[in-house]
Design a protein around this motif. Sequence first.
Motif, PDB file in Angstrom:
ATOM      1  N   UNK A  74       0.796  -1.231   0.000  1.00 30.01           N
ATOM      2  CA  UNK A  74       0.000   0.000   0.000  1.00 30.01           C
ATOM      3  C   UNK A  74       0.830   1.283   0.000  1.00 30.01           C
ATOM      4  N   UNK A  75       1.945   1.335   0.745  1.00 32.65           N
ATOM      5  CA  UNK A  75       2.744   2.557   0.797  1.00 32.65           C
ATOM      6  C   UNK A  75       3.334   2.881  -0.573  1.00 32.65           C
ATOM      7  N   UNK A  76       3.770   1.855  -1.301  1.00 35.77           N
ATOM      8  CA  UNK A  76       4.332   2.110  -2.627  1.00 35.77           C
ATOM      9  C   UNK A  76       3.237   2.545  -3.599  1.00 35.77           C
ATOM     10  N   UNK A  77       2.054   1.973  -3.461  1.00 38.19           N
ATOM     11  CA  UNK A  77       0.919   2.385  -4.284  1.00 38.19           C
ATOM     12  C   UNK A  77       0.533   3.838  -3.983  1.00 38.19           C
ATOM     13  N   UNK A  78       0.515   4.192  -2.708  1.00 39.51           N
ATOM     14  CA  UNK A  78       0.205   5.569  -2.300  1.00 39.51           C
ATOM     15  C   UNK A  78       1.245   6.540  -2.859  1.00 39.51           C
ATOM     16  N   UNK A  79       2.520   6.155  -2.808  1.00 34.05           N
ATOM     17  CA  UNK A  79       3.584   7.013  -3.347  1.00 34.05           C
ATOM     18  C   UNK A  79       3.438   7.187  -4.855  1.00 34.05           C
ATOM     19  N   UNK A  90       3.316  16.871   1.122  1.00 33.48           N
ATOM     20  CA  UNK A  90       4.317  15.915   1.595  1.00 33.48           C
ATOM     21  C   UNK A  90       3.772  15.111   2.777  1.00 33.48           C
ATOM     22  N   UNK A  91       2.956  15.747   3.608  1.00 33.68           N
ATOM     23  CA  UNK A  91       2.440  15.094   4.817  1.00 33.68           C
ATOM     24  C   UNK A  91       1.481  13.936   4.512  1.00 33.68           C
ATOM     25  N   UNK A  92       1.091  13.780   3.243  1.00 30.84           N
ATOM     26  CA  UNK A  92       0.216  12.666   2.868  1.00 30.84           C
ATOM     27  C   UNK A  92       0.953  11.331   2.890  1.00 30.84           C
ATOM     28  N   UNK A  93       2.286  11.386   2.916  1.00 34.84           N
ATOM     29  CA  UNK A  93       3.089  10.169   2.854  1.00 34.84           C
ATOM     30  C   UNK A  93       3.877   9.969   4.141  1.00 34.84           C
ATOM     31  N   UNK A  94       3.902   8.739   4.665  1.00 29.59           N
ATOM     32  CA  UNK A  94       4.761   8.469   5.824  1.00 29.59           C
ATOM     33  C   UNK A  94       6.203   8.303   5.341  1.00 29.59           C
ATOM     34  N   UNK A  95       7.045   9.270   5.675  1.00 28.50           N
ATOM     35  CA  UNK A  95       8.428   9.262   5.223  1.00 28.50           C
ATOM     36  C   UNK A  95       9.359   8.865   6.365  1.00 28.50           C
TER      37      UNK A  95
END
Length: 179
Positions: free
Chosen positions: A49-54, A69-74
């Motif tokens: 899911x994280x890669x799909x979200x990115x 930027x805050x939409x992604x957990x970095x």
Amino acid sequence: MYYRATYPSPVGVITLACDGSNLVGLWIEGQKYHGNTILEDMIENNDLPILDTAKKWLDRYFAGEQPNISELPLAPVGSEFRQGIWHILCEIPYGKVITYGDIAKKMAAKMKKESMSSQAVGGAVGHNPISIIIPCHRVVGSNGSLTGYAGGVHTKVKLLELEGADMSRLFIPTKGTAL
């Protein structure tokens, strides 16, 4: 364990990396320091899911939208100093630029120091492991020089133009490390 997937973009093939729940890397093919913060093998996985979200974030970015930027957990991997510089990069508004010197002043203030070397800042900016999303392409020389982008100066120009940045005072240096 780290995972990776690729994403075809207008600036070349991008490799995305994650730890399963956080984005830890985004490198443009041929970029200097490509994948250097991940010291173990990355397993290809296009179903996280994280890669799909990115990828969806990048779709919106390259479509000219301004995803936050805050939409992604970095979770970029780096020293406390580099983390501090990368945090400052995340504060640069879409379509705007800042100088290495300005970042040095901000970081010096954070560290309660009188001053800081722009070269030290440049090293941290250049080793940003999450290109584009942590917008190191928005950093320019004090004289407007488009220098110091690990993805190449022409990629930096494309990204700034995509964002509608004012390019009138910016120029490509005739020699330097970014070329």
